[in-house]
Scaffold this motif. Structure first.
Motif, PDB file in Angstrom:
ATOM      1  N   GLU A  32       0.849  -1.181   0.000  1.00  0.00           N
ATOM      2  CA  GLU A  32       0.000   0.000   0.000  1.00  0.00           C
ATOM      3  C   GLU A  32       0.893   1.243   0.000  1.00  0.00           C
ATOM      4  N   THR A  36      -0.868   5.934   4.377  1.00  0.00           N
ATOM      5  CA  THR A  36      -2.285   5.863   4.028  1.00  0.00           C
ATOM      6  C   THR A  36      -3.023   4.739   4.739  1.00  0.00           C
ATOM      7  N   GLY A  37      -2.320   3.801   5.316  1.00  0.00           N
ATOM      8  CA  GLY A  37      -2.946   2.617   5.887  1.00  0.00           C
ATOM      9  C   GLY A  37      -3.795   2.897   7.110  1.00  0.00           C
ATOM     10  N   LYS A  38      -4.847   2.119   7.243  1.00  0.00           N
ATOM     11  CA  LYS A  38      -5.809   2.238   8.337  1.00  0.00           C
ATOM     12  C   LYS A  38      -5.142   2.147   9.715  1.00  0.00           C
ATOM     13  N   TYR A  39      -4.101   1.337   9.854  1.00  0.00           N
ATOM     14  CA  TYR A  39      -3.475   1.111  11.158  1.00  0.00           C
ATOM     15  C   TYR A  39      -2.155   1.841  11.346  1.00  0.00           C
ATOM     16  N   TYR A  40      -1.764   2.638  10.371  1.00  0.00           N
ATOM     17  CA  TYR A  40      -0.486   3.345  10.447  1.00  0.00           C
ATOM     18  C   TYR A  40      -0.372   4.154  11.741  1.00  0.00           C
ATOM     19  N   ASN A  42      -2.623   3.923  14.340  1.00  0.00           N
ATOM     20  CA  ASN A  42      -3.421   3.305  15.403  1.00  0.00           C
ATOM     21  C   ASN A  42      -2.597   3.153  16.684  1.00  0.00           C
ATOM     22  N   SER A 126      -1.144  -2.235   6.295  1.00  0.00           N
ATOM     23  CA  SER A 126      -2.415  -2.230   7.029  1.00  0.00           C
ATOM     24  C   SER A 126      -3.451  -3.137   6.364  1.00  0.00           C
ATOM     25  N   VAL A 127      -3.503  -3.138   5.029  1.00  0.00           N
ATOM     26  CA  VAL A 127      -4.538  -3.914   4.337  1.00  0.00           C
ATOM     27  C   VAL A 127      -4.330  -5.417   4.455  1.00  0.00           C
ATOM     28  N   ASP A 130      -6.199  -7.226  10.172  1.00  0.00           N
ATOM     29  CA  ASP A 130      -7.374  -6.758  10.893  1.00  0.00           C
ATOM     30  C   ASP A 130      -6.898  -6.478  12.307  1.00  0.00           C
TER      31      ASP A 130
END
Length: 134
Positions: A32, A36-40, A42, A126-127, A130
């Motif tokens: 990715e 940009t990742g969802k968990y970057y 987190n 991240s992708v 989960d």
């Protein structure tokens, strides 16, 4: 020689199970875009799991801000949670990180992590994960 994993699916089964971006990363060894990742960013407490099969791969206590643009960890939940293999793609020599249960591509391992935490950085997409909040 191809390694066989406990969880095996046909490519059509993987395409049905995963969204297109997760399929591209986990099954086609993509990456990715950085930052940009969802968990970057987190910072919640919990367990990161392989999106392909649910295998627990990293605990949030091993996550740190490396500044690399992807979620970074110092160690997996256990040594047998991941597989490591050499990756010579893109004119580089790297260590690829794979899920030990389904063989999904998670990211890469580098020797530039925090010295006080073992010196290893697991740079993970991240992708490919989960997150289960604890």
């Amino acid at each position: 020689m191809k390694k066989y994993y406990p969880i095996e699916k046909s490519e059509s089964e993987w395409k049905e199970k995963l969204d297109p971006e997760s399929y591209r990363v986990l099954r086609e060894k993509g990456t990715e875009r950085p930052n940009t990742g969802k968990y970057y960013l987190n910072k919640e407490t919990g367990i990161y799991q392989c999106r392909g099969c649910g295998n627990e791969i990293f605990h949030s206590s091993a996550k740190y801000d490396s500044g690399c643009g992807w979620p970074a960890f110092t160690e997996p939940v256990s040594p047998d949670a991941i597989d490591v293999k050499m990756d010579y793609s893109h004119m580089m020599i790297r260590e690829e990180i794979l899920c030990a249960k389904c063989g999904g591509h998670l990211g890469h391992r580098f020797p530039d992590g925090p010295k006080d935490r073992g010196g290893i950085r697991y740079c993970i997409n991240s992708v490919s994960m989960d997150f289960e909040k604890k």
